[in-house]
Design an enzyme around this catalytic site. Structure first.
Site, PDB file in Angstrom:
ATOM      1  N   ASP A  82     -43.075   6.638 -87.792  1.00  0.00           N
ATOM      2  CA  ASP A  82     -42.649   5.619 -87.061  1.00  0.00           C
ATOM      3  C   ASP A  82     -41.414   5.515 -87.255  1.00  0.00           C
ATOM      4  OD1 ASP A  82     -42.711   3.002 -85.773  1.00  0.00           O
ATOM      5  OD2 ASP A  82     -43.365   2.285 -88.076  1.00  0.00           O
TER       6      ASP A  82
ATOM      7  N   ASP B 104     -39.264   1.894 -87.076  1.00  0.00           N
ATOM      8  CA  ASP B 104     -38.393   0.575 -87.938  1.00  0.00           C
ATOM      9  C   ASP B 104     -39.509   0.383 -89.158  1.00  0.00           C
ATOM     10  OD1 ASP B 104     -37.312  -0.298 -85.219  1.00  0.00           O
ATOM     11  OD2 ASP B 104     -38.835  -0.039 -84.687  1.00  0.00           O
TER      12      ASP B 104
ATOM     13  N   GLY C  71     -44.507  -3.641 -85.900  1.00  0.00           N
ATOM     14  CA  GLY C  71     -45.010  -2.630 -85.044  1.00  0.00           C
ATOM     15  C   GLY C  71     -45.873  -2.562 -82.995  1.00  0.00           C
TER      16      GLY C  71
ATOM     17  N   ARG D  11     -42.667  -5.311 -77.960  1.00  0.00           N
ATOM     18  CA  ARG D  11     -42.291  -6.050 -77.317  1.00  0.00           C
ATOM     19  C   ARG D  11     -42.812  -7.044 -76.802  1.00  0.00           C
ATOM     20  NH1 ARG D  11     -36.749  -4.601 -73.500  1.00  0.00           N
ATOM     21  NH2 ARG D  11     -36.745  -3.109 -75.909  1.00  0.00           N
TER      22      ARG D  11
ATOM     23  N   SER E 140     -40.578   1.869 -80.026  1.00  0.00           N
ATOM     24  CA  SER E 140     -39.278   0.630 -79.404  1.00  0.00           C
ATOM     25  C   SER E 140     -38.500   1.600 -78.401  1.00  0.00           C
ATOM     26  CB  SER E 140     -38.081   0.355 -80.695  1.00  0.00           C
ATOM     27  OG  SER E 140     -37.209   0.028 -79.986  1.00  0.00           O
TER      28      SER E 140
ATOM     29  N   ASN F  60     -35.525   1.436 -78.220  1.00  0.00           N
ATOM     30  CA  ASN F  60     -34.535   1.260 -78.513  1.00  0.00           C
ATOM     31  C   ASN F  60     -34.356   2.505 -79.890  1.00  0.00           C
ATOM     32  OD1 ASN F  60     -32.653  -1.098 -77.699  1.00  0.00           O
ATOM     33  ND2 ASN F  60     -34.458  -2.058 -78.618  1.00  0.00           N
TER      34      ASN F  60
ATOM     35  N   ASP G 197     -45.680   1.978 -91.327  1.00  0.00           N
ATOM     36  CA  ASP G 197     -45.663   0.588 -91.982  1.00  0.00           C
ATOM     37  C   ASP G 197     -46.400  -0.821 -91.547  1.00  0.00           C
ATOM     38  OD1 ASP G 197     -44.118   0.397 -89.761  1.00  0.00           O
ATOM     39  OD2 ASP G 197     -42.838  -1.688 -90.987  1.00  0.00           O
TER      40      ASP G 197
HETATM   41  C1  G6P Z   1     -41.622  -1.112 -82.678  1.00  0.00           C
HETATM   42  C2  G6P Z   1     -41.314  -2.151 -83.828  1.00  0.00           C
HETATM   43  C3  G6P Z   1     -41.891  -3.549 -83.201  1.00  0.00           C
HETATM   44  C4  G6P Z   1     -41.246  -3.556 -81.856  1.00  0.00           C
HETATM   45  C5  G6P Z   1     -41.255  -2.571 -81.062  1.00  0.00           C
HETATM   46  C6  G6P Z   1     -40.966  -2.614 -79.633  1.00  0.00           C
HETATM   47  O1  G6P Z   1     -42.892  -0.221 -83.053  1.00  0.00           O
HETATM   48  O2  G6P Z   1     -41.685  -1.848 -84.961  1.00  0.00           O
HETATM   49  O3  G6P Z   1     -41.260  -4.630 -83.889  1.00  0.00           O
HETATM   50  O4  G6P Z   1     -41.580  -4.241 -81.433  1.00  0.00           O
HETATM   51  O5  G6P Z   1     -40.939  -1.040 -81.445  1.00  0.00           O
HETATM   52  O6  G6P Z   1     -39.257  -2.426 -79.880  1.00  0.00           O
HETATM   53  P1  G6P Z   1     -38.619  -2.844 -78.146  1.00  0.00           P
HETATM   54  O7  G6P Z   1     -36.769  -1.713 -79.150  1.00  0.00           O
HETATM   55  O8  G6P Z   1     -38.749  -1.838 -77.820  1.00  0.00           O
HETATM   56  O9  G6P Z   1     -38.570  -3.791 -78.551  1.00  0.00           O
HETATM   57 MG    MG Z   2     -42.702   0.369 -87.925  1.00  0.00          MG
END
Ligand code: G6P
Ligand code: MG
Length: 218
Positions: free
Chosen positions: A8, A10, A45, A48, A113, A115, A167
């Site tokens: 993972d 983030d 985790g 969005r 994510s 991003n 995490d």
């Molecule tokens: C990961 C992070 C989350 C986030 C998700 C979507 O799982 O842990 O906190 O909401 O990604 O990320 P994004 O950058 O696409 O909004």
């Molecule tokens: Mg995470």
């Protein structure tokens, strides 16, 4: 034997979980919605959209309003990750990635994510991973197993030969549903903390990746 590691992103390879939190906090404050660090634990985790739905609770927002709020949160988040550098890779990560590669183990990122690619580039980790599964890869978010199954398929590996490092509770759940081995990361704290509960279902729970070697895990 273990043939692949899926990380993972983030909260595992870097501390961007904090920046996700701050972006949601800013949005919630602007909207006058109750939110804080403690409430954010449930969002670790989480995708969005699911995160936003959790924050608004039963407030009646239109779909269009939800879309603009998600875009706004993302704008805040993207702003905050502009300054990420290789210095922001968490302790122990580079050493473990190098060791895995040396041992011939395949490495993937499995992050919800959208991003993820940007973050991996900024951290300078792109050359150290064999595949990236991100927020564009599958439809169903964690805790569905889809993202990790996609990552394993990208690596050409059977799920039972993969280890997932996570995490978040949703991530451990997803990895177990995918039939993979799991390492949960939770800061060492005394007593039954929420942090420990978060990844309590993992096969192994560690505080972080500092000093973690493949031989210890096998
Ligand atoms: C990961 C992070 C989350 C986030 C998700 C979507 O799982 O842990 O906190 O909401 O990604 O990320 P994004 O950058 O696409 O909004
Ligand atoms: Mg995470």
């Amino acid at each position: 034997a273990i043939q692949g590691f899926i990380f993972d992103l983030d909260g595992v390879l870097t501390d961007t979980a904090e920046w996700h939190y701050r972006a949601w906090q800013r949005l919630a404050d602007e909207e006058g919605l109750p939110f804080n660090r403690e409430a954010n634990e449930a969002l670790r985790g989480v995708s969005r959209r699911e995160s936003l739905l959790h924050i608004i609770g039963d407030q009646p927002y239109s779909e269009a309003a939800l879309q603009t709020m998600m875009e706004r949160k993302n704008r805040y988040y993207v702003e905050s990750i502009q300054n990420l550098t290789p210095q922001d890779v968490l302790p122990g990560v580079i050493e473990l990635l190098d060791e895995l590669r040396q041992a011939g183990i395949k490495i993937a990122i499995g992050s919800a994510s959208k991003n993820a690619r940007t973050v991996i580039e900024k951290l300078g980790l792109a050359d150290r991973v064999d595949a990236i599964a991100d927020g564009y890869s599958v439809e169903r978010p964690k805790p569905a197993p889809d993202l990790f199954l996609y990552a394993a398929a990208q690596l050409g590996l059977d799920p039972s030969h993969c280890v997932v490092v996570e995490d978040a509770a949703a991530g451990i759940e997803a990895a177990i549903a995918a039939g993979m081995w799991t390492i949960g990361l939770a800061p060492a704290v005394s007593g039954a903390s929420p942090e420990e509960h978060r990844v309590g279902a993992a096969h192994i729970v560690l505080p972080n990746l500092m000093g973690v070697h493949l031989t210890d895990l096998q």
